[in-house]
Design a protein around this motif. Structure first.
Motif, PDB file in Angstrom:
ATOM      1  N   ARG A  54       0.937  -1.293  -0.464  1.00  0.00           N
ATOM      2  CA  ARG A  54      -0.445   0.239  -0.038  1.00  0.00           C
ATOM      3  C   ARG A  54       1.117   1.209  -0.083  1.00  0.00           C
ATOM      4  O   ARG A  54       1.993   1.495   0.511  1.00  0.00           O
ATOM      5  N   GLU A  74      -2.679   0.911  -4.446  1.00  0.00           N
ATOM      6  CA  GLU A  74      -2.375  -0.780  -3.435  1.00  0.00           C
ATOM      7  C   GLU A  74      -0.926  -1.612  -5.327  1.00  0.00           C
ATOM      8  O   GLU A  74      -2.178  -1.362  -6.492  1.00  0.00           O
ATOM      9  N   ALA A 134       0.231  -4.396   2.458  1.00  0.00           N
ATOM     10  CA  ALA A 134      -1.525  -4.493   2.451  1.00  0.00           C
ATOM     11  C   ALA A 134      -1.886  -5.162   3.011  1.00  0.00           C
ATOM     12  O   ALA A 134      -1.252  -6.572   3.244  1.00  0.00           O
TER      13      ALA A 134
END
Length: 269
Positions: free
Chosen positions: A95, A105, A252
């Motif tokens: 991210r 992302e 992420a």
């Protein structure tokens, strides 16, 4: 072991084997359960100008931010965690943040890497989850093949320079006897968040609706269970949102770095 990982056939014999699969693009999903026995880490990457303050933030907040390793500025290698490890390619999903807001992302960092970036790898609860499962404690998010639910709380972290903000916790519903055993087991793993920070009554730590996590997926808490909360390595993302640095990178949620360290080496006897 993560049911989703099993269904995808993404189980690897070593951390290096898992990283090579991620690097090649063969494995793109969450990393829970993909390399049993191997330590996984949360990621925070910041410009050198902020690195010293973030290092102190980790020292001041060891439960949410137990630091496993940090890189030299501009160097994507972390040899303490894996001889061939490349932080730019070895996580399934990153991210990218600008001014405290997630803007993208990405599958690798080749197009956004800079010579002034410092990578921090922070211990992950996947390590203590393995110990819980081995002891016979069922974890609902693993059984259901979803990400663990995570929540921003009203508990403030200890500030360091500009870094400050709310503690993020992960939650696992457990029967009272299992909750007691979980405290005993996870206390042996201070390098991966250690013992829970709160048990029961989510409202006491600022969680209004347990079925509405800020990160991850909701799981049911049954009438004979207690919600058990551990400090979470997603806390740096919460802090980044509060500090608003001009540029930063994190993993992420659920997409971790798999290292060559063994979980058994993190246990304190």
């Amino acid at each position: 072991m993560n049911a989703g990982a099993v269904q995808q056939g993404r189980i690897f014999a070593s951390g290096r084997e898992a990283r090579l699969s991620v690097r090649s693009g063969a494995h793109r999903g969450p990393t829970a359960g993909i390399a049993p026995g191997y330590v996984q880490g949360n990621l925070a990457i910041l410009p050198k100008a902020l690195a010293d303050d973030f290092f102190r933030f980790c020292q001041f907040n060891p439960k949410p931010c137990p630091l496993l390793a940090a890189s030299e500025p501009g160097d994507p290698r972390l040899p303490a965690l894996g001889a061939d490890l490349d932080i730019r390619t070895d996580l399934p999903l990153y991210r990218v943040w600008k001014n405290g807001e997630p803007v993208a992302e990405v599958r690798d960092l080749k197009d956004v890497w800079r010579d002034d970036l410092v990578a921090f790898v922070i211990g992950c609860s996947f390590s203590f989850e393995e110990a819980l499962v081995e002891d016979g404690i069922a974890l609902r998010h693993i059984d259901e093949g979803t990400n663990v639910p995570m929540y921003r709380t009203s508990i403030e972290t200890v500030p360091a320079g500009p870094f400050r903000g709310p503690l993020v916790v992960s939650m696992r519903p457990l029967k009272p006897a299992d909750a007691i055993r979980a405290v005993q087991i996870t206390s042996r793993f201070p390098a991966v968040h250690g013992a829970p920070v709160h048990i029961g009554k989510p409202g006491m730590i600022g969680i209004a609706d347990i079925m509405q996590p800020d990160y991850g997926d909701p799981v049911a808490v049954k009438a004979d269970e207690l919600p058990v909360f551990w400090a979470c390595g997603v806390t740096p993302q919460s802090v980044i949102a509060a500090v608003r640095p001009e540029f930063s990178i994190t993993h992420a949620p659920g997409h971790m770095l798999v290292t060559d360290l063994r979980n058994s080496r993190l246990a304190v006897l």
